[in-house]
Enzyme design. Sequence first.
Site, PDB file in Angstrom:
ATOM      1  N   ASN A   1      29.819  72.202  -8.299  1.00  0.00           N
ATOM      2  CA  ASN A   1      29.586  71.586  -6.986  1.00  0.00           C
ATOM      3  C   ASN A   1      30.621  70.513  -6.607  1.00  0.00           C
ATOM      4  O   ASN A   1      30.310  69.555  -5.900  1.00  0.00           O
ATOM      5  CB  ASN A   1      28.139  71.093  -6.864  1.00  0.00           C
ATOM      6  CG  ASN A   1      27.798  69.996  -7.852  1.00  0.00           C
ATOM      7  OD1 ASN A   1      28.626  69.636  -8.675  1.00  0.00           O
ATOM      8  ND2 ASN A   1      26.597  69.470  -7.768  1.00  0.00           N
TER       9      ASN A   1
ATOM     10  N   TYR B   1      26.530  62.348 -19.125  1.00  0.00           N
ATOM     11  CA  TYR B   1      25.342  62.924 -18.482  1.00  0.00           C
ATOM     12  C   TYR B   1      24.083  62.766 -19.339  1.00  0.00           C
ATOM     13  O   TYR B   1      23.146  63.550 -19.185  1.00  0.00           O
ATOM     14  CB  TYR B   1      25.590  64.396 -18.158  1.00  0.00           C
ATOM     15  CG  TYR B   1      26.372  64.604 -16.870  1.00  0.00           C
ATOM     16  CD1 TYR B   1      25.837  64.236 -15.638  1.00  0.00           C
ATOM     17  CD2 TYR B   1      27.639  65.176 -16.882  1.00  0.00           C
ATOM     18  CE1 TYR B   1      26.537  64.425 -14.454  1.00  0.00           C
ATOM     19  CE2 TYR B   1      28.351  65.379 -15.700  1.00  0.00           C
ATOM     20  CZ  TYR B   1      27.785  64.996 -14.495  1.00  0.00           C
ATOM     21  OH  TYR B   1      28.474  65.193 -13.316  1.00  0.00           O
TER      22      TYR B   1
ATOM     23  N   GLU C   1      29.421  53.763 -15.029  1.00  0.00           N
ATOM     24  CA  GLU C   1      30.279  54.958 -14.962  1.00  0.00           C
ATOM     25  C   GLU C   1      31.754  54.581 -14.812  1.00  0.00           C
ATOM     26  O   GLU C   1      32.635  55.242 -15.372  1.00  0.00           O
ATOM     27  CB  GLU C   1      29.823  55.848 -13.796  1.00  0.00           C
ATOM     28  CG  GLU C   1      28.441  56.438 -14.058  1.00  0.00           C
ATOM     29  CD  GLU C   1      27.960  57.365 -12.949  1.00  0.00           C
ATOM     30  OE1 GLU C   1      28.658  57.507 -11.923  1.00  0.00           O
ATOM     31  OE2 GLU C   1      26.882  57.955 -13.128  1.00  0.00           O
TER      32      GLU C   1
ATOM     33  N   HIS D   1      31.223  64.569  -8.320  1.00  0.00           N
ATOM     34  CA  HIS D   1      30.152  63.697  -8.795  1.00  0.00           C
ATOM     35  C   HIS D   1      30.310  62.362  -8.084  1.00  0.00           C
ATOM     36  O   HIS D   1      31.435  61.936  -7.820  1.00  0.00           O
ATOM     37  CB  HIS D   1      30.275  63.471 -10.311  1.00  0.00           C
ATOM     38  CG  HIS D   1      29.440  62.314 -10.790  1.00  0.00           C
ATOM     39  ND1 HIS D   1      28.115  62.447 -11.117  1.00  0.00           N
ATOM     40  CD2 HIS D   1      29.733  60.988 -10.935  1.00  0.00           C
ATOM     41  CE1 HIS D   1      27.629  61.261 -11.457  1.00  0.00           C
ATOM     42  NE2 HIS D   1      28.593  60.357 -11.360  1.00  0.00           N
TER      43      HIS D   1
ATOM     44  N   LYS E   1      35.356  67.469  -9.838  1.00  0.00           N
ATOM     45  CA  LYS E   1      34.991  68.297 -10.998  1.00  0.00           C
ATOM     46  C   LYS E   1      36.005  69.438 -11.224  1.00  0.00           C
ATOM     47  O   LYS E   1      36.834  69.728 -10.349  1.00  0.00           O
ATOM     48  CB  LYS E   1      33.575  68.846 -10.791  1.00  0.00           C
ATOM     49  CG  LYS E   1      32.494  67.753 -10.786  1.00  0.00           C
ATOM     50  CD  LYS E   1      31.100  68.380 -10.730  1.00  0.00           C
ATOM     51  CE  LYS E   1      30.003  67.332 -10.760  1.00  0.00           C
ATOM     52  NZ  LYS E   1      28.649  67.937 -10.759  1.00  0.00           N
TER      53      LYS E   1
HETATM   54  P1  GDP Z   1      24.251  64.669  -8.256  1.00  0.00           P
HETATM   55  O1  GDP Z   1      24.050  63.173  -8.414  1.00  0.00           O
HETATM   56  O2  GDP Z   1      24.112  65.133  -6.822  1.00  0.00           O
HETATM   57  O3  GDP Z   1      25.507  65.175  -8.903  1.00  0.00           O
HETATM   58  O4  GDP Z   1      23.026  65.370  -9.016  1.00  0.00           O
HETATM   59  P2  GDP Z   1      22.260  65.015 -10.379  1.00  0.00           P
HETATM   60  O5  GDP Z   1      22.689  63.691 -10.930  1.00  0.00           O
HETATM   61  O6  GDP Z   1      20.805  65.235 -10.137  1.00  0.00           O
HETATM   62  O7  GDP Z   1      22.743  66.164 -11.375  1.00  0.00           O
HETATM   63  C1  GDP Z   1      23.989  66.094 -12.025  1.00  0.00           C
HETATM   64  C2  GDP Z   1      24.639  67.445 -11.958  1.00  0.00           C
HETATM   65  O8  GDP Z   1      23.860  68.373 -12.711  1.00  0.00           O
HETATM   66  C3  GDP Z   1      24.730  68.053 -10.556  1.00  0.00           C
HETATM   67  O9  GDP Z   1      25.833  67.623  -9.834  1.00  0.00           O
HETATM   68  C4  GDP Z   1      24.773  69.530 -10.865  1.00  0.00           C
HETATM   69  O10 GDP Z   1      26.108  69.935 -11.191  1.00  0.00           O
HETATM   70  C5  GDP Z   1      23.894  69.651 -12.087  1.00  0.00           C
HETATM   71  N1  GDP Z   1      22.521  70.018 -11.690  1.00  0.00           N
HETATM   72  C6  GDP Z   1      21.582  69.210 -11.137  1.00  0.00           C
HETATM   73  N2  GDP Z   1      20.431  69.868 -10.900  1.00  0.00           N
HETATM   74  C7  GDP Z   1      20.639  71.141 -11.332  1.00  0.00           C
HETATM   75  C8  GDP Z   1      19.830  72.313 -11.369  1.00  0.00           C
HETATM   76  O11 GDP Z   1      18.653  72.319 -10.962  1.00  0.00           O
HETATM   77  N3  GDP Z   1      20.422  73.431 -11.880  1.00  0.00           N
HETATM   78  C9  GDP Z   1      21.696  73.434 -12.341  1.00  0.00           C
HETATM   79  N4  GDP Z   1      22.193  74.568 -12.841  1.00  0.00           N
HETATM   80  N5  GDP Z   1      22.502  72.354 -12.319  1.00  0.00           N
HETATM   81  C10 GDP Z   1      21.990  71.222 -11.815  1.00  0.00           C
END
Ligand code: GDP
Length: 137
Positions: free
Chosen positions: A112, A49, A126, A115, A9
């Site tokens: 973070n 997303y 993807e 991805h 990222k």
């Molecule tokens: P990943 O698969 O671990 O990347 O997580 P997800 O697919 O659930 O979410 C996609 C991305 O959205 C994450 O990598 C975070 O950058 C963001 N994200 C997910 N949950 C949260 C949240 O509760 N708060 C915020 N601010 N960002 C989030």
Amino acid sequence: MEKTLSIIKPDAVAKNIVGEILNRFEKAGLKISATKKIRLSKIDAKNFYEVHKDRPFFNDLVDFMVSGPVVATVLEGENAVFKNRELMGETNPKEAKVGTIRADFADSIDANAVHGSDSEENAKIEIGFFFAKKEIF
Ligand code: GDP
């Protein structure tokens, strides 16, 4: 052999740790089948997303993903989807295990570092989002 998509990222690209992260994949036995640096448009990020479009963090997530270039990579190997998720660590870096990419390099749940596809089915979708067949080896 299984394939998965990794995205380094904008925060990690800005920190100049692309090589360090790719090295972790290779050390874990995953092969880099394709890789490119690309800056997503807002439409790209929204489409990528889309599953999160109704979540409260969606706009912040899209804004963050277009804030700078990313490095998209196709990783190949046994259990590539799971292996990559293990290397990444939990979504929230505060909850990520020591030694994972997010524990070591990520600053927040938004920024973070990486991805990774969460299933083989999503990995196929993807990978197709970023790469043409002729770019994957
Ligand atoms: P990943 O698969 O671990 O990347 O997580 P997800 O697919 O659930 O979410 C996609 C991305 O959205 C994450 O990598 C975070 O950058 C963001 N994200 C997910 N949950 C949260 C949240 O509760 N708060 C915020 N601010 N960002 C989030």
